[in-house]
Design an enzyme around this catalytic site. Structure first.
Site, PDB file in Angstrom:
ATOM      1  CG  ASP A 210       3.168  -0.658   4.945  1.00 33.75           C
ATOM      2  OD1 ASP A 210       2.919  -0.988   3.749  1.00 33.75           O
ATOM      3  OD2 ASP A 210       2.371  -0.142   5.787  1.00 33.75           O
TER       4      ASP A 210
ATOM      5  CD  GLU B 269       3.844   5.108   4.922  1.00 38.38           C
ATOM      6  OE1 GLU B 269       3.914   4.011   4.782  1.00 38.38           O
ATOM      7  OE2 GLU B 269       3.307   5.832   5.840  1.00 38.38           O
TER       8      GLU B 269
ATOM      9  CE1 TYR C  61      -4.726   3.173   4.156  1.00 39.49           C
ATOM     10  CE2 TYR C  61      -3.660   1.010   4.843  1.00 39.49           C
ATOM     11  CZ  TYR C  61      -3.494   2.294   4.321  1.00 39.49           C
ATOM     12  OH  TYR C  61      -2.349   2.871   3.267  1.00 39.49           O
TER      13      TYR C  61
ATOM     14  CG  ASP D 142      -0.205   0.316   2.578  1.00 35.04           C
ATOM     15  OD1 ASP D 142       0.737  -0.351   2.978  1.00 35.04           O
ATOM     16  OD2 ASP D 142      -0.611   1.140   3.049  1.00 35.04           O
TER      17      ASP D 142
END
Length: 520
Positions: A77, A473, A226, A74
């Site tokens: 990571d 990120e 999430y 995603d």
């Protein structure tokens, strides 16, 4: 370095003088798609262009007796989270459906299609039975315990699934939407594959609707990362809207209309569109159906959806009064501190797509409380947000890695921050990555080309530091909608609604969802 600093200073002077800078949207489009290749899991294809990546996650699903190789990590990571991955595929597909002609003109349609199919191939594997969907591979905490390249992960790759006893209407609904939208993309070039995707989409929608529940209650390990804050009603409406586009089956339009009030489709007024909150996307899709003259007996209900789509426009452009989206001093839409740019890229796409639909239907304007917003004004505002991301901002910083003169060098990303497996295959242990590579000062050894990072704060400030994950990120869903609006801007004022010669093997593409005729 001196040349870069001088050029950056010149760009900042131009911005402060009101001149801005000229952006190369075609280059940005190419890079926005290229980033997805850095996020691939599984056996990489011969066409792989991001050379510092190698095969990874080859045991995914094995412990569960299913093949779950492939798909996308995603962000920074090595987790495969189903909900943001599905939203990524939905938005890539919508980008192609709206602006496939422009992508083809820029030479990027084939790459966009590969990116979509990489996701849908995974979803086919993750849906082995009509009422079973694997929604995550590896516990996020387990993954985050290590800082390792994806090619040499030593953590458990446990998979988590949904079924009738553990429902997840939001995740199943979003995956159904992704498969339906992608089926449109491949309908003419690969009809067998399109039919397969549509079959999966219908089954997943039925599963999501019959066995209702939030996915993060059934897969609680996802909640920390999430959480489904908006619940699942928006995803059920979203899936129904996409299934209507893909099938022209009126029962899906009936579902969208009959559940408009109960599920919040005509109740939610929001200027936020994301992997979690789909209402604005549903409202724009419903408005497009209305503008295309396809509403039939549901015209009155779809008009109420359109009013909410208009709210999204007015609040984004600062013409709503109450509910206006906050802006930074430099003019960027600002929703929240953590990865704010996800809302800017998705919002810019919605504004562009809705603007073109209004223009195609010869609508003069959206009538906001603080004055009208013409299609040209809406598009111009979307362009201003894109330009900010690409460097027309007070810092003269591009928030797309690899684009422009100044861009983030320390993206929070495991694979990019550790020397590539090809360059040095010496094993990097779980904690060794944190000890050696994570705190290392300086540029990442691998360029995360095209990644759109979280972006600046409410005062246009940005700290390029690997540890500053809220700003550095880069998730896949930042890029997916950006592909579409970049393709639109790369074409300038020309809106090509013709059917280009390309999908898959550059043969054909589904017509734009902005077209006046229904997709059949």
């Amino acid at each position: 370095l001196l040349v870069v600093l001088v050029l950056a200073a010149m760009a900042q002077v131009a911005y402060c003088a009101g001149g801005g800078t000229t952006q190369n949207y075609r280059e940005a489009l190419a890079k926005s798609i290229l980033f997805l290749e850095a996020q691939r899991s599984g056996v990489l294809p011969a066409s792989q262009r991001v050379g510092w990546r190698s095969n990874s996650g080859l045991q995914d699903g094995k412990a569960n007796g299913v093949d779950l190789t492939g798909g996308y990590y995603d962000a920074g990571d090595n987790v495969k989270f189903g909900l943001p991955m599905a939203f990524t595929v939905t938005m890539m597909s919508w980008s192609v459906l709206e602006y496939g002609g422009q992508m083809q003109a820029a030479g990027e349609l084939g790459n966009a299609l590969e990116a979509i199919k990489w996701g849908t191939d995974y979803f086919v594997k993750a849906h082995p039975e009509p009422s079973v969907l694997y929604g995550e591979v590896i516990h996020g905490d387990t993954d985050h315990f290590c800082w390792q390249r994806p090619e040499e992960m030593t953590t458990s790759r446990q998979a988590y699934r949904l079924d009738p006893q553990r429902p997840g209407s939001d995740l199943a609904g979003e995956t159904a939407a992704a498969m339906a939208a992608a089926s449109l993309v491949f309908r003419r070039s690969n009809p067998g594959y399109a039919n397969l995707l549509l079959q999966h989409s219908k089954q997943m929608f039925d599963f999501a609707d019959k066995f209702r529940g939030r996915y993060d209650a059934s897969i609680p390990v996802a909640r920390k990362y999430y959480q489904s804050v908006s619940g699942y009603s928006d995803e059920l409406l979203w899936a129904a809207a996409w299934l209507f586009q893909a099938t022209d089956d009126r029962r899906y339009l009936d579902y969208l209309a009959n559940n408009a009030d109960a599920m919040g489709g005509t109740g939610w007024s929001t200027a936020m569109f994301s992997w979690d909150i789909k209402y604005a996307g549903v409202q724009v899709l419903a408005a497009k159906i209305l503008l295309q003259g396809r509403a039939g007996a549901h015209a009155a209900v779809l008009q109420r959806y359109r009013q909410k789509a208009d709210f999204f426009v007015c609040a984004s452009l600062g013409k709503q009064g109450y509910g206006n989206v906050k802006r930074t001093p430099g003019g960027l839409l600002y929703h929240m501190q953590w990865n704010n740019l996800q809302y800017v890229t998705s919002g810019s796409f919605l504004l562009a797509a809705y603007s073109d639909s209004l223009a195609a239907a010869r609508q003069a304007a959206v009538w906001c409380p603080a004055g009208p917003a013409s299609p040209a004004q809406i598009m111009a505002f979307a362009k201003s947000q894109v330009d900010y991301i690409l460097g027309s901002n007070p810092r003269a910083t591009s928030y797309m890695v690899g684009y422009g003169f100044i861009y983030p060098l320390e993206a929070h990303h495991r694979g990019a921050s550790i020397v590539s497996f090809q360059s040095n295959p010496s094993f990097v242990a779980c904690k060794a990555g944190y000890a050696i590579w994570y705190p290392r000062k300086g540029s990442n050894p691998n360029l995360l080309d095209g990644a759109i990072v979280g972006g600046p704060d409410e005062n246009d400030n940005f700290v390029d530091d690997r540890n500053n994950y809220q700003q550095t990120e880069a998730p896949t869903y930042n890029n997916a909608p950006f592909m579409g609006v970049l393709a639109r801007l790369a074409a300038g004022g020309r809106l090509d609604r013709s059917i280009p010669d390309g999908l898959d093997n550059q043969t054909s593409v589904a017509p734009s969802l902005s077209a006046a005729s229904p997709i059949v």
